[in-house]
Design an enzyme around this catalytic site. Sequence first.
Site, short mmCIF file in Angstrom:
data_model
loop_
_atom_site.label_atom_id
_atom_site.label_comp_id
_atom_site.label_asym_id
_atom_site.label_seq_id
_atom_site.Cartn_x
_atom_site.Cartn_y
_atom_site.Cartn_z
N TYR A 1 33.28 -16.46 -18.84
CA TYR A 1 34.26 -16.38 -17.74
C TYR A 1 34.41 -17.72 -17.02
CZ TYR A 1 35.08 -11.30 -17.43
OH TYR A 1 35.48 -10.01 -17.64
N LYS B 1 24.35 -10.75 -28.73
CA LYS B 1 24.92 -10.88 -30.08
C LYS B 1 24.17 -12.01 -30.76
CE LYS B 1 27.90 -9.87 -33.33
NZ LYS B 1 27.85 -8.59 -34.07
N ASP C 1 27.49 -4.75 -30.47
CA ASP C 1 28.32 -3.80 -31.22
C ASP C 1 27.58 -2.47 -31.38
OD1 ASP C 1 26.53 -5.19 -32.84
OD2 ASP C 1 27.89 -5.42 -34.54
N ASP D 1 31.31 -6.51 -18.80
CA ASP D 1 32.66 -6.06 -18.43
C ASP D 1 33.13 -4.98 -19.40
OD1 ASP D 1 35.23 -6.13 -17.15
OD2 ASP D 1 35.96 -7.26 -18.89
N ASP E 1 33.30 -0.46 -18.82
CA ASP E 1 34.48 0.42 -18.96
C ASP E 1 34.18 1.55 -19.95
OD1 ASP E 1 36.02 -1.27 -17.28
OD2 ASP E 1 37.81 -0.97 -18.51
C1 IPM Z 1 35.86 -5.99 -13.53
C2 IPM Z 1 37.25 -6.50 -13.79
C3 IPM Z 1 37.29 -8.00 -13.52
C4 IPM Z 1 36.34 -8.66 -14.50
C5 IPM Z 1 38.70 -8.61 -13.59
C6 IPM Z 1 39.65 -7.95 -12.61
C7 IPM Z 1 38.68 -10.10 -13.37
O1 IPM Z 1 37.67 -6.17 -15.07
O2 IPM Z 1 35.33 -6.23 -12.43
O3 IPM Z 1 35.29 -5.36 -14.43
O4 IPM Z 1 36.71 -8.90 -15.67
O5 IPM Z 1 35.22 -8.96 -14.10
MG MG Z 2 36.34 -4.85 -16.10
#
Ligand code: IPM
Ligand code: MG
Length: 360
Positions: free
Chosen positions: A141, A191, A223, A247, A251
Site C-alpha cells: 500500500y 506467500k 491462498d 484487506d 472481506d
Molecule cells: C479497508 C478498505 C480500505 C483499504 C480502502 C478504502 C482504502 O478496503 O479498510 O479494508 O484497502 O484498506
Molecule cells: Mg477492504
Amino acid sequence: MNLNVLILPGDGIGPEVTAEAVRVLRAVAAKFGHTVTLHEGLLGGVAIHRTGSPLPEETLQMALNADATLMGAVGLPEFDSAPPDQRPEKGLLGLRKALGVFANLRPVKAFAALLDSSPLKNHLVEGTDMIIVRELTGGIYYGTPRGISGVGAEERAVNTMVYTRPEIERIARMAFHLARGRRRKVTSVDKSNVLENSQLWRRVVTEAAREFPDVELDHLLVDNCAMQLVLNPRRFDVVLTENMFGDILSDEGAVLAGSIGMLPSASIGDRRPSGAWVGLYEPVHGSAPDIAGQNKANPLGAIGSVAAMLEYSFGLKEEAAAVNRAIEAVLASGKVTADLKPPGPPATTSEVGQAVCDAL
Ligand code: IPM
Ligand code: MG
C-alpha cells in the site's frame, strides 16, 4: 471521563452509519456517567469536493488532537478512474500513516442469531470467533517506487511490497499479546513460497514467537488461508497478516459474520503517555454508493467500532461490553437491516441505531 472524539463521516453510507454510532456513543456515555466532546471533520471524496484534498490539514490536526477518531467510509464512483493519490481512499491511507496506527484489529464472529444470514452451511460457521490482525501502515500500500510510466507497448506499472524487520516485529508482538487474552493461537499468513517479502515475514514472526512460548504459532500460505477460512473457520483464533492480504481476507471473513455491514475494526498504534492507544475506528465495509442516502445501510459495524474505541482508546471495558451486548440483543430481536435477511420487513439504519440505544 470526558471522551474527546473526532467524527469523520466520509462518503456514501458513511454519514448514515456514523450518525447511529454517535447516537450509541452518547447513550452509553450517559448511562455510565461520561461526557462526550465531539468534533466533525472532512475526509475522502467529500473533503476533495470542499477543499481539493482527501485529507485536509485541518482534519489531520483534529485527529492528532482527539483522544480517538471514528471514521465512516471513503470512496465515490466519480473518482473510479482517478490516479491513486487523487482518490478519496488516499485520505484514509494518509490518516492511518500520520496517526501511526500500524495494527488493524478486525474481529470476525459468527453471531448465533445470524447463522442463517451466512451463505455457508450453519454447521461450518457456528462458533467462529477470530480476530484478523492486519498490518496497516506498510507493505504494498505504501511501498516505493510506485507508479505508471511509458506509453503504448512501453507502458508499465510498478508497486513495491516492502517490510522492515521492526515493522514485522511490532505487529507480530501485537498479535501474540492479543492471543494471550484469547485461545493462545496465532496463524501467520504469507506467500513465502513466492515472495522474499513473505520469507522475511515468516522468519521474523517465528523469532518473535519465542518471546511467547505459551502461544501456539502456525503458518499458512495466503491462498490456502482463503480456502480454510470458509472450509474450517473455527480453526482460527488470531490471524496475523500483512496489509493487502489482510484487506482481502477480512472481506472474506465478512461472509462468516453474515454481512460485511457487521464488521467493526480498531486501528491502533503507539500508546499515549496515559496508556491509552492512539486509535482510529472504522467499520470494515466501504461507502456502498448504491445504497447511500436511503436509510438502508447496516450501522452495526460502525456501532461495534464504538465498542472497540471504548475498550482500546478509553480503557472502558464494561461500557464496550454493554454496547456489544446491546448489538447481540438487537440481532436476536430480528430488528435488522436487509443485508441480514430478517424474517420480517427490514429495519432502517436509524431504527437499528435506536434499537441498540433502547437495548442499552
Ligand atoms: C479497508 C478498505 C480500505 C483499504 C480502502 C478504502 C482504502 O478496503 O479498510 O479494508 O484497502 O484498506
Ligand atoms: Mg477492504
